[in-house]
Design a protein around this motif. Structure first.
Motif, mmCIF file in Angstrom:
data_model
loop_
_atom_site.group_PDB
_atom_site.id
_atom_site.type_symbol
_atom_site.label_atom_id
_atom_site.label_comp_id
_atom_site.label_asym_id
_atom_site.label_seq_id
_atom_site.Cartn_x
_atom_site.Cartn_y
_atom_site.Cartn_z
ATOM 1 N N GLY A 19 2.401 -47.965 4.703
ATOM 2 C CA GLY A 19 3.198 -48.047 3.477
ATOM 3 C C GLY A 19 4.090 -46.843 3.287
ATOM 4 N N ILE A 20 5.080 -46.683 4.138
ATOM 5 C CA ILE A 20 5.981 -45.540 4.055
ATOM 6 C C ILE A 20 7.024 -45.787 2.972
ATOM 7 C CG2 ILE A 20 7.701 -44.170 5.288
ATOM 8 C CD1 ILE A 20 6.085 -44.748 7.866
ATOM 9 N N LEU A 21 7.136 -44.828 2.037
ATOM 10 C CA LEU A 21 8.065 -44.953 0.921
ATOM 11 C C LEU A 21 9.359 -44.169 1.131
ATOM 12 C CD1 LEU A 21 5.519 -44.589 -2.014
ATOM 13 C CD2 LEU A 21 6.453 -46.690 -1.034
ATOM 14 N N ASP A 22 9.278 -43.032 1.832
ATOM 15 C CA ASP A 22 10.462 -42.203 2.017
ATOM 16 C C ASP A 22 10.271 -41.297 3.225
ATOM 17 O OD1 ASP A 22 13.032 -41.371 1.377
ATOM 18 O OD2 ASP A 22 12.389 -39.916 -0.120
ATOM 19 N N THR A 35 3.939 -41.563 2.071
ATOM 20 C CA THR A 35 3.312 -42.877 2.051
ATOM 21 C C THR A 35 2.746 -43.127 0.655
ATOM 22 O OG1 THR A 35 1.065 -42.210 2.637
ATOM 23 C CG2 THR A 35 2.629 -42.521 4.464
ATOM 24 N N GLN A 36 2.129 -44.269 0.484
ATOM 25 C CA GLN A 36 1.576 -44.621 -0.820
ATOM 26 C C GLN A 36 0.414 -43.724 -1.227
ATOM 27 O OE1 GLN A 36 0.740 -48.776 -0.271
ATOM 28 N NE2 GLN A 36 2.883 -49.347 -0.447
ATOM 29 N N ALA A 37 -0.240 -43.070 -0.269
ATOM 30 C CA ALA A 37 -1.420 -42.269 -0.584
ATOM 31 C C ALA A 37 -1.289 -40.788 -0.248
ATOM 32 C CB ALA A 37 -2.634 -42.834 0.156
ATOM 33 N N ALA A 71 9.177 -40.045 -3.497
ATOM 34 C CA ALA A 71 10.327 -39.649 -2.681
ATOM 35 C C ALA A 71 10.202 -38.176 -2.324
ATOM 36 C CB ALA A 71 11.634 -39.894 -3.435
ATOM 37 N N VAL A 72 10.929 -37.775 -1.280
ATOM 38 C CA VAL A 72 10.960 -36.381 -0.839
ATOM 39 C C VAL A 72 12.400 -35.977 -0.578
ATOM 40 C CG1 VAL A 72 10.582 -36.989 1.601
ATOM 41 C CG2 VAL A 72 10.032 -34.689 0.807
ATOM 42 N N GLU A 73 12.745 -34.742 -0.906
ATOM 43 C CA GLU A 73 14.034 -34.130 -0.562
ATOM 44 C C GLU A 73 13.735 -32.744 -0.028
ATOM 45 O OE1 GLU A 73 17.400 -34.569 -0.518
ATOM 46 O OE2 GLU A 73 17.314 -36.660 -1.101
ATOM 47 N N LEU A 74 14.483 -32.329 0.980
ATOM 48 C CA LEU A 74 14.264 -31.022 1.584
ATOM 49 C C LEU A 74 15.416 -30.083 1.267
ATOM 50 C CD1 LEU A 74 12.902 -32.243 4.994
ATOM 51 C CD2 LEU A 74 11.603 -31.388 3.044
ATOM 52 N N GLN A 75 15.062 -28.890 0.875
ATOM 53 C CA GLN A 75 16.024 -27.835 0.594
ATOM 54 C C GLN A 75 16.009 -26.910 1.803
ATOM 55 O OE1 GLN A 75 15.123 -25.843 -3.067
ATOM 56 N NE2 GLN A 75 16.720 -24.305 -2.788
ATOM 57 N N TRP A 81 10.838 -30.935 -2.107
ATOM 58 C CA TRP A 81 10.733 -31.451 -3.466
ATOM 59 C C TRP A 81 10.153 -32.855 -3.401
ATOM 60 C CZ3 TRP A 81 12.281 -28.840 -7.913
ATOM 61 C CH2 TRP A 81 12.969 -27.643 -7.705
ATOM 62 N N PHE A 82 9.251 -33.166 -4.332
ATOM 63 C CA PHE A 82 8.583 -34.459 -4.338
ATOM 64 C C PHE A 82 8.693 -35.105 -5.711
ATOM 65 C CE2 PHE A 82 6.494 -31.735 -1.257
ATOM 66 C CZ PHE A 82 6.512 -32.522 -0.121
ATOM 67 N N ALA A 83 9.140 -36.348 -5.736
ATOM 68 C CA ALA A 83 9.148 -37.155 -6.951
ATOM 69 C C ALA A 83 7.782 -37.824 -7.029
ATOM 70 C CB ALA A 83 10.249 -38.208 -6.880
ATOM 71 N N THR A 84 7.046 -37.588 -8.130
ATOM 72 C CA THR A 84 5.712 -38.163 -8.276
ATOM 73 C C THR A 84 5.563 -38.804 -9.653
ATOM 74 O OG1 THR A 84 4.524 -36.310 -9.292
ATOM 75 C CG2 THR A 84 4.832 -36.227 -6.887
ATOM 76 N N ASP A 85 4.441 -39.440 -9.867
ATOM 77 C CA ASP A 85 4.134 -40.010 -11.180
ATOM 78 C C ASP A 85 3.726 -38.935 -12.180
ATOM 79 O OD1 ASP A 85 4.709 -42.460 -10.114
ATOM 80 O OD2 ASP A 85 2.626 -43.143 -9.997
#
Length: 168
Positions: A19-22, A35-37, A71-75, A81-85
Motif C-alpha cells: 500500500g504505497i501512498l507516496d 506506506t499505509q503503516a 505524503a513525503v517531501e524532501l528538502q 517533511w511528512f503529511a500525517t493525520d
C-alpha cells in the motif's frame, strides 16, 4: 524509447506490504517510501539500476511505533517533511531530530494534513488540509507572518463558509 515498466517484487518482499501512498528521491539517490503503516528509506548498494541490491531503514519519530504518513517531501538532504493525520512532521536528517506542526502550535488549518508541496522559489512548505491551506517557512520552520510583502490575512486560516468575506 525507455525501459518497459516492471514490478519490483524485491521491494514488496522486504517491506511486507504494497500500500504505497507516496514516493520521493533525495539528492543522495535514496528512495523514500510512504506506506499505509510506515515510512522507509531504500539505500541502493553499488549499481542503483539493480533494484535487488538495497538495504532499507524504517523512519520513525522517537517513542513511536511507526510513521504512518499521507505524503513525503524532501528538502534536499537537510530534511524530510511528512503529511500525517497528526500534523506536519519535519525530520532533520543530519541532527536526527523531529518537529511537529499542528493546530496547537502553528497556523495550519487542521491536524490532518493530506498533502504537502515544497516551494523552493518562496522557501515554504505548503500543507493541504480539508480545512484550508497553510504555508510554513523553511528558514525557521514556522508559519509565515504575512510572507515577503508583510501582508497579514486574518482570520488565518480563512474558511469561506465560516468567515464569509475576506478583508486585506
Amino acid at each position: 524509447g525507455g525501459e518497459a515498466a516492471r514490478q519490483v517484487s524485491t521491494f514488496t518482499g522486504a517491506l511486507g506490504e504494497t500500500g504505497i501512498l507516496d514516493l520521493a528521491v533525495d539528492p543522495a539517490n535514496r528512495l523514500w517510501i510512504v506506506t499505509q503503516a510506515k515510512t522507509v528509506v531504500l539505500n541502493f548498494q553499488e549499481n542503483a539500476r539493480d533494484e535487488s541490491r538495497f538495504n532499507y531503514t524504517e523512519v520513525k519519530p522517537p517513542d513511536s511505533g511507526g510513521l504512518a504518513a499521507n505524503a513525503v517531501e524532501l528538502q534536499g538532504v537537510e530534511a524530510a517533511w511528512f503529511a500525517t493525520d497528526d500534523g506536519l512532521w519535519r525530520y532533520d536528517i543530519a541532527r536526527d531530530t523531529w518537529s511537529v506542526f499542528n493546530t496547537g502550535n502553528s497556523g495550519i488549518a487542521a491536524d490532518r494534513v493530506n498533502d504537502i508541496a515544497l516551494d523552493r522559489g518562496r522557501n515554504v512548505i505548503w500543507a493541504a488540509t480539508a480545512d484550508g491551506l497553510a504555508a510554513l517557512s523553511l528558514d525557521d520552520s514556522r508559519e509565515l507572518p504575512g510572507g515577503r510583502a508583510g501582508v497579514i490575512v486574518r482570520p488565518n486560516p480563512w474558511r469561506p463558509l465560516e468567515h464569509g468575506r475576506l478583508s486585506l
